[in-house]
Design a protein around this motif. Structure first.
Motif, PDB file in Angstrom:
ATOM      1  N   UNK A   1       1.641 -52.743  -8.239  1.00 28.20           N
ATOM      2  CA  UNK A   1       1.793 -51.287  -8.135  1.00 28.20           C
ATOM      3  C   UNK A   1       0.185 -50.535  -7.671  1.00 28.20           C
ATOM      4  N   UNK A   2      -0.194 -51.088  -7.484  1.00 21.53           N
ATOM      5  CA  UNK A   2      -1.381 -50.466  -7.311  1.00 21.53           C
ATOM      6  C   UNK A   2      -2.103 -50.030  -6.467  1.00 21.53           C
ATOM      7  N   UNK A   3      -0.416 -48.473  -5.609  1.00 23.36           N
ATOM      8  CA  UNK A   3      -0.497 -48.659  -4.669  1.00 23.36           C
ATOM      9  C   UNK A   3      -0.411 -46.682  -4.045  1.00 23.36           C
ATOM     10  N   UNK A   4      -0.449 -46.269  -3.104  1.00 20.44           N
ATOM     11  CA  UNK A   4      -0.609 -44.990  -2.966  1.00 20.44           C
ATOM     12  C   UNK A   4       1.062 -44.559  -3.186  1.00 20.44           C
ATOM     13  N   UNK A   5       1.009 -43.463  -4.119  1.00 18.19           N
ATOM     14  CA  UNK A   5       2.589 -43.121  -4.663  1.00 18.19           C
ATOM     15  C   UNK A   5       3.751 -42.588  -3.378  1.00 18.19           C
ATOM     16  N   UNK A   6       3.089 -42.513  -2.129  1.00 17.79           N
ATOM     17  CA  UNK A   6       4.337 -42.475  -1.522  1.00 17.79           C
ATOM     18  C   UNK A   6       4.872 -43.690  -0.558  1.00 17.79           C
ATOM     19  N   UNK A   7       4.169 -44.753  -0.936  1.00 17.67           N
ATOM     20  CA  UNK A   7       5.302 -46.001  -0.529  1.00 17.67           C
ATOM     21  C   UNK A   7       5.354 -45.820  -2.033  1.00 17.67           C
ATOM     22  N   UNK A   8       7.333 -46.483  -1.637  1.00 18.79           N
ATOM     23  CA  UNK A   8       8.320 -46.794  -1.965  1.00 18.79           C
ATOM     24  C   UNK A   8       8.492 -48.223  -2.325  1.00 18.79           C
ATOM     25  N   UNK A   9       9.302 -48.328  -3.213  1.00 22.02           N
ATOM     26  CA  UNK A   9       8.893 -50.291  -4.100  1.00 22.02           C
ATOM     27  C   UNK A   9      10.090 -50.006  -5.093  1.00 22.02           C
ATOM     28  N   UNK A  10      10.263 -51.171  -5.510  1.00 22.35           N
ATOM     29  CA  UNK A  10      11.486 -51.192  -6.571  1.00 22.35           C
ATOM     30  C   UNK A  10      10.634 -50.552  -7.856  1.00 22.35           C
ATOM     31  N   UNK A  11       9.353 -50.790  -7.969  1.00 23.33           N
ATOM     32  CA  UNK A  11       8.778 -50.779  -9.658  1.00 23.33           C
ATOM     33  C   UNK A  11       7.514 -48.953  -9.063  1.00 23.33           C
ATOM     34  N   UNK A  12       7.815 -48.013 -10.256  1.00 24.55           N
ATOM     35  CA  UNK A  12       6.537 -46.878  -9.904  1.00 24.55           C
ATOM     36  C   UNK A  12       5.762 -47.509  -9.819  1.00 24.55           C
ATOM     37  N   UNK A  13       4.332 -46.792  -9.271  1.00 23.30           N
ATOM     38  CA  UNK A  13       2.688 -47.065  -8.850  1.00 23.30           C
ATOM     39  C   UNK A  13       2.484 -46.693 -10.162  1.00 23.30           C
ATOM     40  N   UNK A  14       0.997 -47.156 -10.321  1.00 21.35           N
ATOM     41  CA  UNK A  14       0.160 -46.356 -11.485  1.00 21.35           C
ATOM     42  C   UNK A  14      -0.523 -45.389 -10.943  1.00 21.35           C
ATOM     43  N   UNK A  15      -0.792 -44.520 -11.466  1.00 25.07           N
ATOM     44  CA  UNK A  15      -1.522 -43.664 -10.867  1.00 25.07           C
ATOM     45  C   UNK A  15      -2.779 -43.107 -11.506  1.00 25.07           C
ATOM     46  N   UNK A  16      -3.222 -43.048 -10.750  1.00 31.14           N
ATOM     47  CA  UNK A  16      -5.125 -42.625 -10.902  1.00 31.14           C
ATOM     48  C   UNK A  16      -5.200 -41.887 -11.767  1.00 31.14           C
ATOM     49  N   UNK A  17      -6.410 -42.298 -12.470  1.00 30.19           N
ATOM     50  CA  UNK A  17      -6.993 -41.936 -13.740  1.00 30.19           C
ATOM     51  C   UNK A  17      -6.231 -41.781 -15.550  1.00 30.19           C
ATOM     52  N   UNK A  18      -4.590 -42.872 -14.719  1.00 31.17           N
ATOM     53  CA  UNK A  18      -4.182 -43.055 -16.362  1.00 31.17           C
ATOM     54  C   UNK A  18      -4.335 -44.835 -16.117  1.00 31.17           C
ATOM     55  N   UNK A  19      -3.891 -44.851 -17.092  1.00 31.87           N
ATOM     56  CA  UNK A  19      -3.916 -46.418 -18.268  1.00 31.87           C
ATOM     57  C   UNK A  19      -3.154 -46.879 -17.196  1.00 31.87           C
ATOM     58  N   UNK A  20      -3.232 -48.979 -17.075  1.00 30.14           N
ATOM     59  CA  UNK A  20      -2.614 -49.496 -16.769  1.00 30.14           C
ATOM     60  C   UNK A  20      -1.835 -49.498 -18.042  1.00 30.14           C
ATOM     61  N   UNK A  21      -0.431 -50.571 -17.078  1.00 24.98           N
ATOM     62  CA  UNK A  21       0.888 -50.493 -18.496  1.00 24.98           C
ATOM     63  C   UNK A  21       1.472 -51.302 -17.778  1.00 24.98           C
ATOM     64  N   UNK A  22       1.928 -52.730 -18.936  1.00 22.20           N
ATOM     65  CA  UNK A  22       2.777 -53.525 -18.467  1.00 22.20           C
ATOM     66  C   UNK A  22       2.997 -54.061 -19.814  1.00 22.20           C
ATOM     67  N   UNK A  23       3.867 -55.382 -20.043  1.00 22.88           N
ATOM     68  CA  UNK A  23       4.138 -55.651 -21.500  1.00 22.88           C
ATOM     69  C   UNK A  23       3.302 -56.543 -22.360  1.00 22.88           C
ATOM     70  N   UNK A  24       3.842 -56.244 -23.324  1.00 24.85           N
ATOM     71  CA  UNK A  24       3.175 -57.077 -24.639  1.00 24.85           C
ATOM     72  C   UNK A  24       4.101 -56.351 -25.648  1.00 24.85           C
ATOM     73  N   UNK A  25       2.747 -56.856 -26.623  1.00 21.38           N
ATOM     74  CA  UNK A  25       3.519 -56.973 -28.149  1.00 21.38           C
ATOM     75  C   UNK A  25       2.293 -55.866 -29.462  1.00 21.38           C
TER      76      UNK A  25
END
Length: 343
Positions: A60-84
């Motif tokens: 997810x730490x990639x350029x947004x132009x690179x497509x994948x099954x999972x959306x990329x993280x956005x520069x300047x925004x928080x990471x996100x993932x599974x949590x409780x």
């Protein structure tokens, strides 16, 4: 309550190779929040207790132009993932203060959410630590359980080779396979991890950094099932020592995540000659089929000690980058969990 700092862990730039704390990512305390008075606008305020650190975050730490099954993280925004997290205040009747929720959270101490359907309320009748619900009783455990059921077609007496066998997914696969009477070969990158794999039932456990994988497979194979967490040269070796009609379960390829020169597997023609089944998968695709049974049975199995687990706990949101790098480099031992608060 007076306003408190609402620390966040931010994505700063796309890395080349391994991510670097302070460069790729960094901790930020510029925002504050008053949990007692912050407007909820019909939503609910959650205090994040624990976050999961997983190998797939690197993709997810990639350029947004690179497509994948999972959306990329956005520069300047928080990471996100599974949590409780625990609900602090709520203006939505679907959740109430004190409820513990499992789902995807931003890497910050407090979050305001609007959609209860995005989260699972955890009853935790078994009294397990909340961190277990981002590990063996969360997405990694789901990954192992769902894909094993869907793709292994396991038969008693067969041989399975599990890579990254001391990690949360691999360790669970080892135990699922042993419960069905399979012979388990398992690899990891340190001697203490090898000892753990033996403790949870692996018949042949080895350190791939000090022992030749091919020699092990030549002696202990052929393999009927290959659970792949690493890819690269190990995938190539597994193909060479696969039995006819072997099933390959492609869960991840961490050896390739941080390299600019991917390893070219050279024996793919054997997939045809050996009539191999190769299945890649995304856990979310399998979730609707298996989720209800998993949550009805798996936490109880863990509580009874039927499924064992190991955690690598890192305390403090400011240390998220340290945990991320450890997972990418194999420096963690067990499920990497980031503890933000005890309750």
């Amino acid at each position: 309550m007076a306003p408190v700092k609402n620390g966040r862990y931010l994505f700063k730039e796309v890395p080349t190779g391994f991510p670097e704390p302070g460069k790729t990512m960094d901790y930020d305390e510029s925002e504050t929040i008053d949990p007692d008075t912050v407007p909820l606008n019909g939503g609910f305020l959650v205090k994040v207790l624990v976050l999961s650190i997983d190998p797939y975050l690197r993709g997810k730490m990639r350029d947004p132009s690179i497509k994948s099954y999972s959306a990329p993280f956005l520069v300047g925004e928080p990471f996100y993932n599974y949590g409780v997290g625990v609900v602090v205040r709520s203006e939505n009747s679907s959740v109430k203060p004190g409820d513990h929720l499992y789902g995807v959270f931003k890497f910050q101490h407090y979050v305001i959410e609007q959609e209860p359907s995005k989260f699972k309320v955890i009853e935790n009748k078994e009294g397990l630590p909340w961190s277990v619900y981002v590990g063996v009783c969360g997405m990694p455990g789901e990954t192992a359980d769902y894909a094993w059921k869907e793709f292994s077609r396991a038969k008693k007496g067969e041989t399975v080779f599990v890579t990254a066998g001391a990690g949360p997914v691999g360790a669970t696969v080892i135990q699922l396979a042993k419960s069905q009477g399979l012979k388990v070969i398992a690899s990891a990158g340190s001697d203490d991890k090898v000892a753990f794999m033996s403790e949870i039932g692996a018949d042949v456990a080895f350190n791939y950094k000090t022992v030749d994988t091919r020699k092990i497979l030549e002696k202990e194979g052929p393999i009927d099932i290959y659970w792949d967490n690493v890819g690269g040269e190990t995938l190539e070796a597994a193909i060479d020592y696969a039995a006819r009609h072997a099933r390959f379960i492609e869960c991840g390829m961490i050896s390739q995540y941080n390299t600019t020169s991917p390893y070219p597997v050279k024996n793919l023609l054997q997939i045809v000659g050996k009539e191999l089944s190769i299945n890649g998968f995304i856990v979310g695709t399998l979730r609707p089929k298996y989720e209800a049974e998993f949550y009805a049975t798996f936490p109880a199995r863990v509580a009874r000690g039927e499924i064992r687990y190991k955690e690598d706990r890192v305390r403090g949101l400011e240390r998220a980058g340290e945990a991320i790098v450890a997972v990418q480099s194999g420096g963690n031992f067990g499920k990497s969990v980031l503890i933000l608060a005890d309750e």
